[in-house]
Design a protein around this motif. Structure first.
Motif, mmCIF file in Angstrom:
data_model
loop_
_atom_site.group_PDB
_atom_site.id
_atom_site.type_symbol
_atom_site.label_atom_id
_atom_site.label_comp_id
_atom_site.label_asym_id
_atom_site.label_seq_id
_atom_site.Cartn_x
_atom_site.Cartn_y
_atom_site.Cartn_z
ATOM 1 N N GLU A 194 0.271 0.335 5.905
ATOM 2 C CA GLU A 194 -1.075 -0.021 5.413
ATOM 3 C C GLU A 194 -1.274 -1.539 5.459
ATOM 4 O O GLU A 194 -2.322 -2.026 5.888
ATOM 5 C CB GLU A 194 -1.267 0.462 3.975
ATOM 6 C CG GLU A 194 -1.421 1.959 3.831
ATOM 7 C CD GLU A 194 -1.359 2.431 2.381
ATOM 8 O OE1 GLU A 194 -1.222 3.646 2.182
ATOM 9 O OE2 GLU A 194 -1.443 1.586 1.463
ATOM 10 N N ILE A 198 -3.019 6.898 8.108
ATOM 11 C CA ILE A 198 -3.079 5.568 7.494
ATOM 12 C C ILE A 198 -4.002 4.649 8.293
ATOM 13 O O ILE A 198 -4.851 3.954 7.722
ATOM 14 C CB ILE A 198 -1.645 4.989 7.397
ATOM 15 C CG1 ILE A 198 -0.868 5.747 6.313
ATOM 16 C CG2 ILE A 198 -1.673 3.479 7.137
ATOM 17 C CD1 ILE A 198 0.616 5.456 6.276
ATOM 18 N N ILE A 211 -7.364 3.071 6.512
ATOM 19 C CA ILE A 211 -7.505 1.636 6.253
ATOM 20 C C ILE A 211 -8.702 1.076 7.020
ATOM 21 O O ILE A 211 -9.482 0.278 6.489
ATOM 22 C CB ILE A 211 -6.210 0.879 6.642
ATOM 23 C CG1 ILE A 211 -5.032 1.343 5.783
ATOM 24 C CG2 ILE A 211 -6.417 -0.632 6.540
ATOM 25 C CD1 ILE A 211 -5.120 1.018 4.316
#
Ligand code: APR
Length: 162
Positions: free
Chosen positions: A85, A123, A127
């Motif tokens: 992340e 992820i 994000i």
């Protein structure tokens, strides 16, 4: 696609902490950018896992290369998700700082570093969506999938949220 061919503000490189030319997308980016890229990386003196640093794109069509270091996957209980992340978020922060409108990412950590594809694409998409909601730059994020399995993983992730 091949990220080295994209005419965008910045391409992201899946680098190592030493910022030494490796294989995979890193090797392809160095080959296309030319030897000045390694010289510029050497001046930066490395990059910790989860962080991101910037060089010019040199012979690439992209103006900048954002070098980020994803985690090596060791089974998932060594903080890998939050490091991945951070790699995405810090790359987007660098793109914003340099006024980049369009940034292209490879599937960081999913090659040599062994990250499970669907866990990594979940992820990456999460994000990016959050960033695009909250910031003016970059305006557009491209996920450049080099093979069919990677493309399928991104398509599944994007359609889930559609
Ligand atoms: N364009 C886009 N994606 C590419 C390209 C390319 N030209 N070449 C390879 N890829 C894809 C791979 O197929 C994989 O899906 O990039 C993804 C990331 O794989 P790696 O390049 O192996 O990156 P990573 O798993 O993060 O490992 C980083 O590998 O090359 C070394 O120096 C690098 O030590 C670092 C490590």
């Amino acid at each position: 696609g091949d990220i080295t061919t994209l005419e965008v503000g910045a391409v992201v490189n899946a680098a190592n902490k030493q910022l030494k030319r490796g294989g995979g997308v890193d090797g392809a980016i160095h080959k296309a950018a030319g030897p000045e890229l390694q010289a510029a990386c050497d001046e930066l003196g490395g990059c910790p896992t989860g962080q991101a640093v910037v060089t010019p794109g040199f012979n690439l069509p992209a103006a900048y290369v954002i070098h980020t270091v994803g985690p090596v996957y060791h089974g998932g209980d060594r903080n890998e998700d939050s490091l991945l992340e951070s790699a995405y978020r810090n790359s987007l922060r660098q793109a914003e700082y340099h006024g980049v409108r369009t940034v292209a990412f490879p599937a960081i950590s999913t090659g040599v570093y062994g990250y499970p594809l669907s866990r990594a694409t979940h992820i990456a998409v999460g994000i990016a969506r959050q960033w695009l909601r909250e910031h003016d730059r970059p305006e557009k994020v491209i996920f450049c999938a080099f093979d069919a399995a990677t493309k399928a993983a991104y398509q599944a992730e994007l359609s889930d949220e559609a």
